[in-house]
Write an enzyme that holds these catalytic residues in place. Sequence first.
Site, PDB file in Angstrom:
ATOM      1  CG  ASP A  39      -2.068   0.974   1.076  1.00  0.00           C
ATOM      2  OD1 ASP A  39      -3.208   0.506   0.949  1.00  0.00           O
ATOM      3  OD2 ASP A  39      -1.824   2.201   1.058  1.00  0.00           O
ATOM      4  CB  ILE A  40       0.790   4.250  -2.161  1.00  0.00           C
ATOM      5  CG1 ILE A  40       1.886   5.136  -2.721  1.00  0.00           C
ATOM      6  CG2 ILE A  40      -0.464   5.036  -1.850  1.00  0.00           C
ATOM      7  CD1 ILE A  40       1.572   5.698  -4.106  1.00  0.00           C
ATOM      8  CG  ASN A  43     -12.615  -0.587   3.437  1.00  0.00           C
ATOM      9  OD1 ASN A  43     -13.090  -0.977   4.501  1.00  0.00           O
ATOM     10  ND2 ASN A  43     -11.424  -0.014   3.360  1.00  0.00           N
ATOM     11  CB  VAL A  81      -9.173   1.899  -5.341  1.00  0.00           C
ATOM     12  CG1 VAL A  81      -8.815   1.373  -6.734  1.00  0.00           C
ATOM     13  CG2 VAL A  81      -8.165   2.951  -4.883  1.00  0.00           C
ATOM     14  CG  HIS A 105      -8.748  -2.747  -2.624  1.00  0.00           C
ATOM     15  ND1 HIS A 105      -9.630  -2.062  -3.422  1.00  0.00           N
ATOM     16  CD2 HIS A 105      -8.707  -2.076  -1.452  1.00  0.00           C
ATOM     17  CE1 HIS A 105     -10.083  -1.018  -2.764  1.00  0.00           C
ATOM     18  NE2 HIS A 105      -9.552  -1.008  -1.557  1.00  0.00           N
ATOM     19  CG  MET A 106      -7.987  -9.315   1.513  1.00  0.00           C
ATOM     20  SD  MET A 106      -7.744 -11.101   1.305  1.00  0.00           S
ATOM     21  CE  MET A 106      -9.420 -11.631   1.049  1.00  0.00           C
ATOM     22  CG  HIS A 107      -6.986  -2.886   2.917  1.00  0.00           C
ATOM     23  ND1 HIS A 107      -6.291  -1.710   2.839  1.00  0.00           N
ATOM     24  CD2 HIS A 107      -8.174  -2.644   2.305  1.00  0.00           C
ATOM     25  CE1 HIS A 107      -7.016  -0.794   2.219  1.00  0.00           C
ATOM     26  NE2 HIS A 107      -8.164  -1.336   1.883  1.00  0.00           N
TER      27      HIS A 107
HETATM   28  P1  5GP Z   1      -9.802   1.536   0.145  1.00  0.00           P
HETATM   29  O1  5GP Z   1      -9.990   2.703   1.048  1.00  0.00           O
HETATM   30  O2  5GP Z   1     -10.423   1.748  -1.225  1.00  0.00           O
HETATM   31  O3  5GP Z   1     -10.229   0.235   0.785  1.00  0.00           O
HETATM   32  O4  5GP Z   1      -8.246   1.379  -0.030  1.00  0.00           O
HETATM   33  C1  5GP Z   1      -7.533   1.830  -1.117  1.00  0.00           C
HETATM   34  C2  5GP Z   1      -6.083   1.693  -0.741  1.00  0.00           C
HETATM   35  O5  5GP Z   1      -5.304   1.793  -1.915  1.00  0.00           O
HETATM   36  C3  5GP Z   1      -5.606   2.770   0.210  1.00  0.00           C
HETATM   37  O6  5GP Z   1      -5.082   2.156   1.378  1.00  0.00           O
HETATM   38  C4  5GP Z   1      -4.531   3.521  -0.590  1.00  0.00           C
HETATM   39  O7  5GP Z   1      -3.438   3.917   0.202  1.00  0.00           O
HETATM   40  C5  5GP Z   1      -4.134   2.501  -1.643  1.00  0.00           C
HETATM   41  N1  5GP Z   1      -3.712   3.090  -2.905  1.00  0.00           N
HETATM   42  C6  5GP Z   1      -4.402   4.019  -3.620  1.00  0.00           C
HETATM   43  N2  5GP Z   1      -3.736   4.349  -4.739  1.00  0.00           N
HETATM   44  C7  5GP Z   1      -2.597   3.591  -4.742  1.00  0.00           C
HETATM   45  C8  5GP Z   1      -1.505   3.488  -5.640  1.00  0.00           C
HETATM   46  O8  5GP Z   1      -1.439   4.139  -6.684  1.00  0.00           O
HETATM   47  N3  5GP Z   1      -0.519   2.617  -5.311  1.00  0.00           N
HETATM   48  C9  5GP Z   1      -0.561   1.850  -4.178  1.00  0.00           C
HETATM   49  N4  5GP Z   1       0.462   1.035  -3.953  1.00  0.00           N
HETATM   50  N5  5GP Z   1      -1.581   1.932  -3.292  1.00  0.00           N
HETATM   51  C10 5GP Z   1      -2.584   2.798  -3.569  1.00  0.00           C
END
Ligand code: 5GP
Length: 116
Positions: A29-30, A86, A95, A99-101
């Site tokens: 994660d970025i 989420n 996004v 995606h699974m964190h």
């Molecule tokens: P969400 O809130 O949709 O469950 O999580 C999206 C996750 O994607 C966030 O934790 C965010 O930091 C990560 N993320 C968003 N854009 C990028 C990216 O361009 N590269 C990477 N590596 N992670 C990203």
Amino acid sequence: MSTIFKKIIDKEIPAEIVYEDELVLAFKDINPLAPVHIMVIPKKEIATVNDVTEADEAVLGRLFIAAAKIAKEQGIAESGYRLMVNVNKDAGQEVFHIHMHIMGGRHLGPMLVKKE
Ligand code: 5GP
């Protein structure tokens, strides 16, 4: 509609990839919220869990199989970790590509969600 994650799958933008097979991709994660914070995503574009169908069984199973392998490789399998997906705005989905964190490497607390 494609998201930034499709660009990561297609290697059009960089990411720290930690696992890849024919169905899923995993990368750091970025904006990490824990010492280990990795996203595991299907290569197939599926916007949210609300959009999955029976046809996605194999890929959804693979997300968990990949998560377990990654947790072992990252050294958090025994100490513990949290898997989180989420869905839509109340969960804060940013996004719209499933995606699974995977989060671990420290004590994460009992739950991320507090009772109101
Ligand atoms: P969400 O809130 O949709 O469950 O999580 C999206 C996750 O994607 C966030 O934790 C965010 O930091 C990560 N993320 C968003 N854009 C990028 C990216 O361009 N590269 C990477 N590596 N992670 C990203």
